[in-house]
Design a protein around this motif. Structure first.
Motif, PDB file in Angstrom:
ATOM      1  N   ARG A  98       0.833  -1.200   0.000  1.00  0.00           N
ATOM      2  CA  ARG A  98       0.000   0.000   0.000  1.00  0.00           C
ATOM      3  C   ARG A  98       0.868   1.250   0.000  1.00  0.00           C
ATOM      4  NH1 ARG A  98      -1.832   3.680   3.534  1.00  0.00           N
ATOM      5  NH2 ARG A  98      -3.921   4.578   3.237  1.00  0.00           N
ATOM      6  N   ARG A  99       1.987   1.180   0.709  1.00  0.00           N
ATOM      7  CA  ARG A  99       2.848   2.352   0.811  1.00  0.00           C
ATOM      8  C   ARG A  99       3.702   2.561  -0.421  1.00  0.00           C
ATOM      9  NH1 ARG A  99       3.108   7.109   1.197  1.00  0.00           N
ATOM     10  NH2 ARG A  99       5.132   8.034   1.637  1.00  0.00           N
ATOM     11  N   LEU A 100       4.105   1.480  -1.082  1.00  0.00           N
ATOM     12  CA  LEU A 100       5.063   1.589  -2.178  1.00  0.00           C
ATOM     13  C   LEU A 100       4.468   1.266  -3.547  1.00  0.00           C
ATOM     14  CD1 LEU A 100       8.057  -0.108  -0.354  1.00  0.00           C
ATOM     15  CD2 LEU A 100       7.855   2.316  -0.920  1.00  0.00           C
ATOM     16  N   LEU A 101       3.728   0.169  -3.651  1.00  0.00           N
ATOM     17  CA  LEU A 101       3.241  -0.257  -4.955  1.00  0.00           C
ATOM     18  C   LEU A 101       1.999   0.510  -5.407  1.00  0.00           C
ATOM     19  CD1 LEU A 101       3.780  -4.124  -4.865  1.00  0.00           C
ATOM     20  CD2 LEU A 101       5.331  -2.294  -5.598  1.00  0.00           C
ATOM     21  N   LEU A 102       1.174   0.939  -4.462  1.00  0.00           N
ATOM     22  CA  LEU A 102       0.001   1.718  -4.857  1.00  0.00           C
ATOM     23  C   LEU A 102       0.395   3.069  -5.463  1.00  0.00           C
ATOM     24  CD1 LEU A 102      -3.017   1.909  -5.087  1.00  0.00           C
ATOM     25  CD2 LEU A 102      -3.138   2.690  -2.704  1.00  0.00           C
ATOM     26  N   PRO A 103       1.309   3.844  -4.824  1.00  0.00           N
ATOM     27  CA  PRO A 103       1.778   5.072  -5.494  1.00  0.00           C
ATOM     28  C   PRO A 103       2.451   4.780  -6.835  1.00  0.00           C
ATOM     29  CG  PRO A 103       2.358   5.108  -3.175  1.00  0.00           C
ATOM     30  CD  PRO A 103       1.863   3.726  -3.466  1.00  0.00           C
ATOM     31  N   TRP A 104       3.211   3.684  -6.867  1.00  0.00           N
ATOM     32  CA  TRP A 104       3.868   3.289  -8.118  1.00  0.00           C
ATOM     33  C   TRP A 104       2.832   3.074  -9.217  1.00  0.00           C
ATOM     34  CZ3 TRP A 104       3.394  -1.781 -10.245  1.00  0.00           C
ATOM     35  CH2 TRP A 104       4.192  -2.020 -11.368  1.00  0.00           C
ATOM     36  N   LEU A 105       1.745   2.382  -8.893  1.00  0.00           N
ATOM     37  CA  LEU A 105       0.698   2.113  -9.877  1.00  0.00           C
ATOM     38  C   LEU A 105       0.020   3.398 -10.325  1.00  0.00           C
ATOM     39  CD1 LEU A 105      -1.009   0.100 -11.467  1.00  0.00           C
ATOM     40  CD2 LEU A 105      -2.490  -0.125  -9.446  1.00  0.00           C
ATOM     41  N   ILE A 106      -0.303   4.272  -9.380  1.00  0.00           N
ATOM     42  CA  ILE A 106      -0.964   5.542  -9.711  1.00  0.00           C
ATOM     43  C   ILE A 106      -0.108   6.379 -10.654  1.00  0.00           C
ATOM     44  CG2 ILE A 106      -1.713   7.760  -8.755  1.00  0.00           C
ATOM     45  CD1 ILE A 106      -2.608   6.185  -6.245  1.00  0.00           C
ATOM     46  N   TRP A 107       1.175   6.507 -10.326  1.00  0.00           N
ATOM     47  CA  TRP A 107       2.049   7.328 -11.164  1.00  0.00           C
ATOM     48  C   TRP A 107       2.457   6.603 -12.439  1.00  0.00           C
ATOM     49  CZ3 TRP A 107       2.713  12.408 -10.417  1.00  0.00           C
ATOM     50  CH2 TRP A 107       2.275  12.924  -9.190  1.00  0.00           C
ATOM     51  N   VAL A 113      -0.171   7.782 -19.420  1.00  0.00           N
ATOM     52  CA  VAL A 113      -1.113   8.621 -20.164  1.00  0.00           C
ATOM     53  C   VAL A 113      -0.374   9.785 -20.825  1.00  0.00           C
ATOM     54  CG1 VAL A 113      -3.069  10.185 -19.942  1.00  0.00           C
ATOM     55  CG2 VAL A 113      -3.098   7.984 -18.754  1.00  0.00           C
ATOM     56  N   LEU A 114       0.564  10.384 -20.096  1.00  0.00           N
ATOM     57  CA  LEU A 114       1.368  11.455 -20.696  1.00  0.00           C
ATOM     58  C   LEU A 114       2.151  10.943 -21.900  1.00  0.00           C
ATOM     59  CD1 LEU A 114       2.871  13.484 -17.689  1.00  0.00           C
ATOM     60  CD2 LEU A 114       1.032  14.148 -19.238  1.00  0.00           C
ATOM     61  N   ASN A 115       2.659   9.731 -21.792  1.00  0.00           N
ATOM     62  CA  ASN A 115       3.383   9.140 -22.918  1.00  0.00           C
ATOM     63  C   ASN A 115       2.480   9.020 -24.146  1.00  0.00           C
ATOM     64  OD1 ASN A 115       5.696   8.865 -21.375  1.00  0.00           O
ATOM     65  ND2 ASN A 115       5.359   6.715 -20.899  1.00  0.00           N
ATOM     66  N   LYS A 116       1.254   8.566 -23.934  1.00  0.00           N
ATOM     67  CA  LYS A 116       0.328   8.404 -25.052  1.00  0.00           C
ATOM     68  C   LYS A 116      -0.023   9.759 -25.666  1.00  0.00           C
ATOM     69  CE  LYS A 116      -1.214   5.132 -26.301  1.00  0.00           C
ATOM     70  NZ  LYS A 116      -0.710   4.185 -27.337  1.00  0.00           N
ATOM     71  N   GLY A 136       8.799   0.930 -15.374  1.00  0.00           N
ATOM     72  CA  GLY A 136       7.697   1.869 -15.290  1.00  0.00           C
ATOM     73  C   GLY A 136       7.503   2.673 -16.562  1.00  0.00           C
ATOM     74  N   SER A 137       6.417   3.405 -16.598  1.00  0.00           N
ATOM     75  CA  SER A 137       6.116   4.244 -17.755  1.00  0.00           C
ATOM     76  C   SER A 137       7.069   5.433 -17.845  1.00  0.00           C
ATOM     77  CB  SER A 137       4.663   4.739 -17.690  1.00  0.00           C
ATOM     78  OG  SER A 137       4.383   5.327 -16.426  1.00  0.00           O
ATOM     79  N   LEU A 138       7.747   5.722 -16.742  1.00  0.00           N
ATOM     80  CA  LEU A 138       8.852   6.680 -16.721  1.00  0.00           C
ATOM     81  C   LEU A 138       9.932   6.066 -15.848  1.00  0.00           C
ATOM     82  CD1 LEU A 138       9.259   9.476 -18.051  1.00  0.00           C
ATOM     83  CD2 LEU A 138       8.858  10.484 -15.815  1.00  0.00           C
ATOM     84  N   ILE A 139      11.178   6.119 -16.276  1.00  0.00           N
ATOM     85  CA  ILE A 139      12.219   5.292 -15.681  1.00  0.00           C
ATOM     86  C   ILE A 139      12.422   5.525 -14.187  1.00  0.00           C
ATOM     87  CG2 ILE A 139      14.013   6.901 -16.430  1.00  0.00           C
ATOM     88  CD1 ILE A 139      14.233   3.073 -15.834  1.00  0.00           C
ATOM     89  N   HIS A 140      12.152   6.740 -13.695  1.00  0.00           N
ATOM     90  CA  HIS A 140      12.416   6.973 -12.273  1.00  0.00           C
ATOM     91  C   HIS A 140      11.505   6.133 -11.373  1.00  0.00           C
ATOM     92  CE1 HIS A 140       8.782   9.352 -12.297  1.00  0.00           C
ATOM     93  NE2 HIS A 140       8.938   9.698 -11.029  1.00  0.00           N
TER      94      HIS A 140
END
Length: 328
Positions: A98-107, A113-116, A136-140
């Motif tokens: 919840r602390r790490l993967l949920l923010p990862w999924l949201i971002w 979407v920005l990539n598209k 990820g959709s952005l490397i960071h």
């Protein structure tokens, strides 16, 4: 953050479990932020300052400004600190997710979407499906699943091996990896994202294990191992991308751990430093905007992006608390 004031706790051991302090860095959170005065007095303001400087360093690195390898020491500091802060209490995988993967999924979705929108693939899968998802959709975004895997693994092995055993092992392996960085750095770079980032951060994980069990090792031995780690970090400057951030990161962490800087409690910067994760997640978006505006990358731009990221995350936290608590 490390709360090493001898008046309240042992010199080398963080003891926040009974205080319930909420500390958010890039990947670490403990619930209920400073509930009473004694817990507030335990907060190491100098560590909070260094966390902010480290966050600025990460922005500096991603901006592409000169001296980027110096900025990357901020991430090395965060990795070491994240491992150092692993609680001796059991923390469920669900809580870590919840602390790490949920923010990862949201971002992940946000940047996808920005990539598209900019006619880029939602996620780059040129290195394969699994590497693409982990990167990820952005490397960071690579950091969040990486530190999740690291912390869950430590949650398991800390119940099998003693802190001193993990500290000895971590120090020795970190020294070996840093000394022989010329043997593994180029091959791991050739693997591409995110494996080259994972490999680069591995010695920091091991150094974190060393510091986590620092007080469980004899004084002479821990001093000797610490000096070897610093020597190995300096030696690894054959690859500046390894040696420079590790030398700075290791020196900064060991210095702040061993020699606390007294900062009066009235200079409470917790409200700023707890924005660290949000800064990490949102600053690439602002860097994209700066790039579109053809702003020249440099230290000044890095500072502006850092401050703008902090302000934006603070506004989002205040205006959308029910969403922000999941996003950063």
């Amino acid at each position: 953050m490390l709360a090493l004031q001898s008046k309240f706790i042992p010199k080398f051991k963080p003891s926040w479990d009974n205080c319930g302090i909420n500390w958010v860095l890039v990947g670490v959170k403990v619930n209920q932020f400073h509930q009473h005065r004694q817990c507030r007095e335990k907060i190491r303001q100098d560590i909070e300052v260094l966390r902010l400087i480290s966050a600025l360093g990460i922005v500096w690195y991603h901006s592409g400004a000169r001296g980027a390898n110096i900025g990357y020491s901020g991430l090395i500091f965060f990795v070491i600190l994240s491992v150092f802060l692993v609680s001796h209490k059991k923390i469920s995988i669900q809580k870590r997710a919840r602390r790490l993967l949920l923010p990862w999924l949201i971002w992940f979705v946000f940047y996808g979407v920005l990539n598209k929108i900019t006619d880029e693939p939602f996620v780059n899968l040129k290195n394969g499906f699994l590497p693409g998802i982990l990167a990820g959709s952005l490397i960071h975004l690579w950091y969040l699943p990486f530190i999740f895997i690291v912390l869950v693994t430590i949650d398991v092995i800390k119940n099998i091996f003693s802190s001193s055993t993990l500290a000895h092992t971590g120090a020795i392996l970190a020294i070996i990896l840093l000394i022989f960085s010329d043997q593994w750095r180029e091959p791991t770079i050739a693997l591409g994202y995110p494996w080259e980032q994972y490999a680069h951060a591995t010695p920091a994980v091991l150094i974190g294990l060393f510091f986590r069990g620092f007080d469980q090792i004899g004084t002479k031995l821990r001093t000797f191992l610490l000096l070897l780690i610093l020597f190995a970090s300096i030696h690894s400057t054959v690859f500046s991308s390894v040696g420079i951030p590790y030398t700075i990161g290791a020196i900064a962490f060991s210095s702040i751990l061993l020699y606390p800087l007294p900062i009066p409690e009235r200079f409470n910067i917790i409200n700023m430093s707890k924005l660290s994760l949000g800064i990490y997640l949102i600053h690439p978006f602002l860097l994209m905007v700066a790039h579109k505006l053809s702003l020249h990358p440099g230290i000044l731009l890095s500072i502006i992006i850092f401050l703008a990221s902090s302000l934006l995350i603070w506004i989002l936290t205040k205006s959308l608390p029910n969403i922000s608590k999941y996003a950063f």
